[in-house]
Design a protein around this motif. Structure first.
Motif, PDB file in Angstrom:
ATOM      1  N   THR A  77       0.809  -1.221   0.000  1.00 34.64           N
ATOM      2  CA  THR A  77       0.000   0.000   0.000  1.00 34.64           C
ATOM      3  C   THR A  77       0.840   1.267   0.000  1.00 34.64           C
ATOM      4  N   HIS A  78       2.050   1.196   0.549  1.00 30.39           N
ATOM      5  CA  HIS A  78       2.897   2.389   0.634  1.00 30.39           C
ATOM      6  C   HIS A  78       4.362   1.984   0.471  1.00 30.39           C
ATOM      7  N   LEU A  79       5.146   2.906  -0.076  1.00 30.67           N
ATOM      8  CA  LEU A  79       6.591   2.745  -0.199  1.00 30.67           C
ATOM      9  C   LEU A  79       7.263   4.082   0.056  1.00 30.67           C
ATOM     10  N   ALA A  80       8.316   4.072   0.849  1.00 32.73           N
ATOM     11  CA  ALA A  80       9.168   5.250   1.030  1.00 32.73           C
ATOM     12  C   ALA A  80      10.617   4.782   0.989  1.00 32.73           C
ATOM     13  N   THR A  81      11.469   5.578   0.383  1.00 39.70           N
ATOM     14  CA  THR A  81      12.884   5.217   0.296  1.00 39.70           C
ATOM     15  C   THR A  81      13.733   6.382   0.786  1.00 39.70           C
ATOM     16  N   PHE A  82      14.874   6.042   1.375  1.00 41.32           N
ATOM     17  CA  PHE A  82      15.723   7.058   1.998  1.00 41.32           C
ATOM     18  C   PHE A  82      17.190   6.819   1.652  1.00 41.32           C
ATOM     19  N   ASN A  83      17.944   7.899   1.681  1.00 39.73           N
ATOM     20  CA  ASN A  83      19.391   7.863   1.629  1.00 39.73           C
ATOM     21  C   ASN A  83      19.865   8.678   2.819  1.00 39.73           C
ATOM     22  N   ASP A  84      20.409   8.006   3.822  1.00 38.96           N
ATOM     23  CA  ASP A  84      20.615   8.616   5.136  1.00 38.96           C
ATOM     24  C   ASP A  84      19.252   9.089   5.648  1.00 38.96           C
TER      25      ASP A  84
END
Length: 216
Positions: A179-186
């Motif tokens: 249902t949801h996706l979030a991606t991070f760099n640091d």
């Protein structure tokens, strides 16, 4: 297995937790029941308690982290996640979280199925092996060592590394609806080319076992 709790919760300001945990918290509704697997020092559960009135419980094996959770006023069960979640009933929780632990699990499919059994929503985060410098490191003849994977090949706890597409394929095979996706760099969120540019992926999925209006 032991369950510990404390009566004097510590303060948890927004700035005291990582941005990926803030995002996880944003996906959890107020006044709900949450299970945090591998809860570490209890930071997320304490934040959810203080900001969203969440009724939470954590599972953690490490002695020092269990003590830290207790000091935050977090209820915690000391247990190895590899033993499964048999002590919890089906749909006992609204959300279950597995933060930066999936890659170290021996039985990846099993823990995801168990998450889908005990809660309507599951949230997982893991290092993204598709981050482009990883490929460059392998071309140079070495396994990558980065902030999200700060280990050498011989002492790493990460045994099941994957890309975003790998996880999405696994989720589909288990009938988990993302249902949801979030991606991070640091601590920076990545929205452009996340499969190449992010070091950490955070997914929320809905259990196929959920029946609207009924806990099974």
């Amino acid at each position: 297995m032991s369950t510990l709790s404390a009566s004097k919760p510590a303060n948890t300001a927004r700035g005291a937790i990582r941005q990926d945990l803030v995002r996880i918290a944003s996906w959890i509704e107020p006044n709900t029941r949450v299970l945090d697997l591998g809860c570490a020092d209890g930071t997320l559960l304490a934040y959810l308690r203080d900001h969203k009135n969440v009724d939470g419980v954590g599972v953690e094996l490490d002695d020092e982290r269990v003590i830290a959770s207790v000091r935050r006023g977090v209820r915690v069960i000391q247990q190895n996640l590899e033993e499964g979640l048999a002590l919890f009933d089906g749909m006992q929780f609204d959300s279950v979280v597995l933060s930066q632990t999936l890659q170290s699990m021996h039985r990846t499919e099993h823990i995801l199925r168990e998450m889908a059994r005990v809660a309507r929503f599951g949230i997982v985060s893991f290092p993204n092996f598709g981050y482009w410098p990883h490929g460059w490191s392998i071309l140079r003849g070495h396994m990558p060592v980065t902030g999200e994977m700060p280990y050498q090949w011989y002492n790493t706890p990460n045994i099941h590394l994957c890309t975003l597409k790998d996880f999405q394929d696994l989720a589909a095979s288990l009938d988990l609806r993302i249902t949801h996706l979030a991606t991070f760099n640091d601590d920076r969120e990545v929205k452009f080319l996340p499969g190449w540019r992010s070091t950490l992926a955070v997914y929320r999925f809905e259990s196929p076992n959920w029946v609207e209006g009924k806990r099974s």
